[in-house]
Design a protein around this motif. Structure first.
Motif, mmCIF file in Angstrom:
data_model
loop_
_atom_site.group_PDB
_atom_site.id
_atom_site.type_symbol
_atom_site.label_atom_id
_atom_site.label_comp_id
_atom_site.label_asym_id
_atom_site.label_seq_id
_atom_site.Cartn_x
_atom_site.Cartn_y
_atom_site.Cartn_z
ATOM 1 N N ILE A 105 0.838 -1.202 0.000
ATOM 2 C CA ILE A 105 0.000 0.000 0.000
ATOM 3 C C ILE A 105 0.877 1.258 0.000
ATOM 4 O O ILE A 105 0.617 2.212 -0.731
ATOM 5 C CB ILE A 105 -0.959 -0.010 1.212
ATOM 6 C CG1 ILE A 105 -2.008 -1.112 1.035
ATOM 7 C CG2 ILE A 105 -1.630 1.346 1.397
ATOM 8 C CD1 ILE A 105 -2.868 -1.361 2.260
ATOM 9 N N THR A 162 1.124 4.021 -3.020
ATOM 10 C CA THR A 162 0.818 5.424 -2.758
ATOM 11 C C THR A 162 1.952 6.333 -3.225
ATOM 12 O O THR A 162 1.716 7.344 -3.896
ATOM 13 C CB THR A 162 0.561 5.634 -1.249
ATOM 14 O OG1 THR A 162 -0.516 4.779 -0.844
ATOM 15 C CG2 THR A 162 0.215 7.061 -0.932
ATOM 16 N N GLY A 216 2.058 6.406 -6.969
ATOM 17 C CA GLY A 216 0.946 7.215 -7.463
ATOM 18 C C GLY A 216 1.220 8.698 -7.336
ATOM 19 O O GLY A 216 0.912 9.484 -8.235
ATOM 20 N N LEU A 217 1.801 9.102 -6.214
ATOM 21 C CA LEU A 217 2.145 10.517 -6.029
ATOM 22 C C LEU A 217 3.215 10.965 -7.022
ATOM 23 O O LEU A 217 3.129 12.062 -7.592
ATOM 24 C CB LEU A 217 2.614 10.762 -4.593
ATOM 25 C CG LEU A 217 1.529 10.641 -3.509
ATOM 26 C CD1 LEU A 217 2.155 10.702 -2.121
ATOM 27 C CD2 LEU A 217 0.495 11.741 -3.693
#
Length: 89
Positions: free
Chosen positions: A62, A66, A69-70
């Motif tokens: 996770i 994240t 994705g950022l």
């Protein structure tokens, strides 16, 4: 010149089709049983991770998703601003 009466008929083709239709399907059933037995055997060999390892690896996935994705979002925003600055060539 040959006529149709002189050409021998293909009797073997029909016989083979009838053999296939009349063949018992016990071979398939035996193969299916063997497959299920092999699956059970392999399933017993699996070593499952404990709860703590599963939790740590899940949080790691996770977290990495994240962060990635950022980063991709920031690169996309940078390209959008660059596109607008250059006038949308």
């Amino acid at each position: 010149m040959t006529t149709k009466a002189q050409i021998p008929a293909r009797a073997g083709g029909k016989a083979k089709a009838q053999e296939r239709a009349a063949r018992p399907k016990s071979g398939r059933l035996a193969a299916l049983r063997r497959l299920v037995a092999d699956l059970r055997s392999e399933w017993r060999k699996i070593t499952w991770p404990d709860r703590e390892t599963t939790r740590k690896l899940t949080l790691l996935v996770i977290g990495l998703a994240t962060v990635l994705g950022l980063i991709l979002g920031a690169v996309d925003a940078l390209f959008v601003r660059l596109w607008h600055l250059l006038g949308g060539l």
